[in-house]
Design an enzyme around this catalytic site. Structure first.
Site, PDB file in Angstrom:
ATOM      1  N   THR A 133      -0.840 -12.259  -4.477  1.00  0.00           N
ATOM      2  CA  THR A 133      -1.816 -12.891  -3.514  1.00  0.00           C
ATOM      3  C   THR A 133      -2.990 -13.636  -4.160  1.00  0.00           C
ATOM      4  O   THR A 133      -3.372 -12.958  -5.115  1.00  0.00           O
ATOM      5  CB  THR A 133      -2.069 -12.189  -2.267  1.00  0.00           C
ATOM      6  OG1 THR A 133      -3.127 -12.508  -1.426  1.00  0.00           O
ATOM      7  CG2 THR A 133      -2.527 -10.626  -3.110  1.00  0.00           C
ATOM      8  N   TYR A 159      -5.868  -3.179   0.194  1.00  0.00           N
ATOM      9  CA  TYR A 159      -4.604  -4.163   0.032  1.00  0.00           C
ATOM     10  C   TYR A 159      -4.835  -4.954  -1.377  1.00  0.00           C
ATOM     11  O   TYR A 159      -4.161  -5.148  -2.031  1.00  0.00           O
ATOM     12  CB  TYR A 159      -4.490  -5.119   1.259  1.00  0.00           C
ATOM     13  CG  TYR A 159      -3.521  -6.299   0.804  1.00  0.00           C
ATOM     14  CD1 TYR A 159      -2.349  -6.068   0.772  1.00  0.00           C
ATOM     15  CD2 TYR A 159      -4.102  -7.533   0.796  1.00  0.00           C
ATOM     16  CE1 TYR A 159      -1.410  -6.940   0.409  1.00  0.00           C
ATOM     17  CE2 TYR A 159      -3.031  -8.581   0.644  1.00  0.00           C
ATOM     18  CZ  TYR A 159      -1.850  -8.377   0.412  1.00  0.00           C
ATOM     19  OH  TYR A 159      -0.684  -9.303  -0.067  1.00  0.00           O
TER      20      TYR A 159
END
Ligand code: NAD
Ligand code: TDX
Length: 365
Positions: A133, A159
């Protein structure tokens, strides 16, 4: 012929990738390994479940012997590793699962690949592709240039920290052991099968029911939106043309502030209600059914702790070296996505009322 192991293939992007790959490479073998957590949904694979090329295995990526066994018995030569805990808000409330799945899980996958591909030399050529990501790069100011592959890692949420750790492990397995890895760092995806806890599908489902549309903070946080079909094409390019050891950013060049994005979605919904009178009866509690604007549902709520202000991806390396180019504009993509949620109500109703989860527990113990 490629023989792929797709982890997380029952999740949002993984399932879109399975559909994409079976469509573009119909002769390839595709094995999906997915634990079917709350985010994994076999309904995402419903239309391809009877394809003989596809095998679904319910299992955990942390089960290294299981991964080794699948690599051996299916003679798999390519791993596309999507499986992860993916929701930032959940990582703030409970980080442990993120460390267990994203860090330990990725390490388990790497260990299995090393054993079967490097020690046992089970296949002639291999590729371990890790899906990551843009959040690993941290947060940008309004005038900062977009993230490149050389941007320093500065993850801010549990995360993104767990994804950053997994990226580093992938890098280390290439550098130390010679595993043929690639990594792609991608911006915010949207499209079919997107779990309705994330911004776009949550807003769609809420506005259809006349529920509040919660905007965190001042709504001016910026995300760089990419239709999931473009992400799938980007990963395909990395697998076919990417070089082992390399990292590629994948993005859509479609930055938007959250408030503006939600207002656009509301306008898309209002138009749809004007064009499709059957929606008025089906979603009677939506403001659009009464001829009012969906945007009246917008409510500013408490900000997400540590909320990253802006993400933007510079994907010129993938464009230059892989011939990657995003094809779906944000406007078109939002219209198509809204239409998909209208046409596939069975999907999100099943996800939201828990009936799929109950079905999974009775069929896949
Ligand atoms: P998702 O949450 O929709 O799906 C994750 C899938 O992984 C689910 O099917 C789940 O059952 C499975 N899974 C979770 N833990 C597992 C385990 N221990 N063993 C086996 N399977 C397990 O996620 P997504 O949005 O499709 O994201 C896929 C990948 O892409 C993730 O690695 C995420 O970090 C990355 N990514 C997502 C986005 C985005 O906008 N959604 C953007 C960039 C990168
Ligand atoms: O109700 C909401 N209200 C709101 O304002 C939700 C759910 C989100 N938001 C904001 C937070 C973010 O600024 O909208 C933006 C997008 O939020 P999410 O959909 O939760 O995505 P984000 O946190 O940006 O992370 C996503 O993109 C990168 C994915 O969930 C990650 O897995 C991916 O790595």
């Amino acid at each position: 012929m490629t023989r792929l192991l797709i982890t997380g293939g029952a999740g949002f992007i993984g399932a879109n990738f399975v559909h994409h790959w079976l469509g573009t490479h119909p002769a390839d073998r595709v094995v999906v390994l997915d634990a079917l957590t709350y985010a994994g949904n076999l309904a995402n694979l419903e239309s391809v479940k009877d394809r003989p090329e596809l095998r679904f295995v319910r299992g955990d990526i942390r089960d290294t012997p299981l991964v080794e066994q699948l690599l051996r018995e299916e003679r798999l030569d390519t791993i596309v590793h999507f499986a992860a805990e993916s929701h930032v808000d959940r990582s703030i409330h409970g980080p442990d699962a993120f460390i267990e799945t994203n860090v330990q899980g990725t390490h388990s996958m790497l260990k299995a690949a090393r054993t079967v591909w490097l020690t046992e030399r089970a296949v002639r050529e291999h590729r371990f592709h890790h899906v990551s990501t843009d959040e690993v790069y941290g947060s940008l100011g309004p005038e900062d240039p977009a993230f490149t592959e050389a941007t320093r890692y500065a993850p801010n949420s549990p995360y993104s920290a767990s994804k950053a750790a997994s990226d580093h492990l992938v890098r280390a397995y290439h550098h130390t052991y010679g595993l043929a890895t690639t990594i792609s760092n991608c911006s915010n995806n949207y499209g079919p099968f997107h779990f309705p806890e994330k911004l776009i599908p949550l807003m769609i489902v809420n506005l259809l029911h006349g529920r509040a549309l919660p905007i965190y903070g001042d709504g001016r946080n910026v995300r760089d939106w990419l239709h999931v079909s473009d992400h799938c094409r980007g990963i395909e390019r990395v697998l076919e043309r990417g070089k082992p050891g390399e990292v590629y950013n994948i993005g859509g060049g479609a930055e938007s502030e959250n408030l503006a994005l939600v207002e656009t979605l509301c306008a898309v919904a209002d138009r749809a209600f004007q064009q499709r009178p059957e929606l008025i009866e089906a979603f009677a509690s939506s403001p659009a059914a009464r001829g009012e604007k969906s945007a009246t549902l917008i409510q500013f709520v408490k900000d997400r702790p540590g909320h990253d202000r802006r993400y933007a991806i510079d994907c010129s390396k993938a464009e230059r070296e892989l011939g990657y180019k995003a094809e779906v504009t944000l406007e078109r993509g939002l219209q198509d996505t809204f239409a998909w949620y209208l046409d596939q109500q069975w999907w999100w109703r099943g996800v939201m009322d828990g009936s799929y989860q109950r079905w999974i527990e009775t069929h896949y113990r």
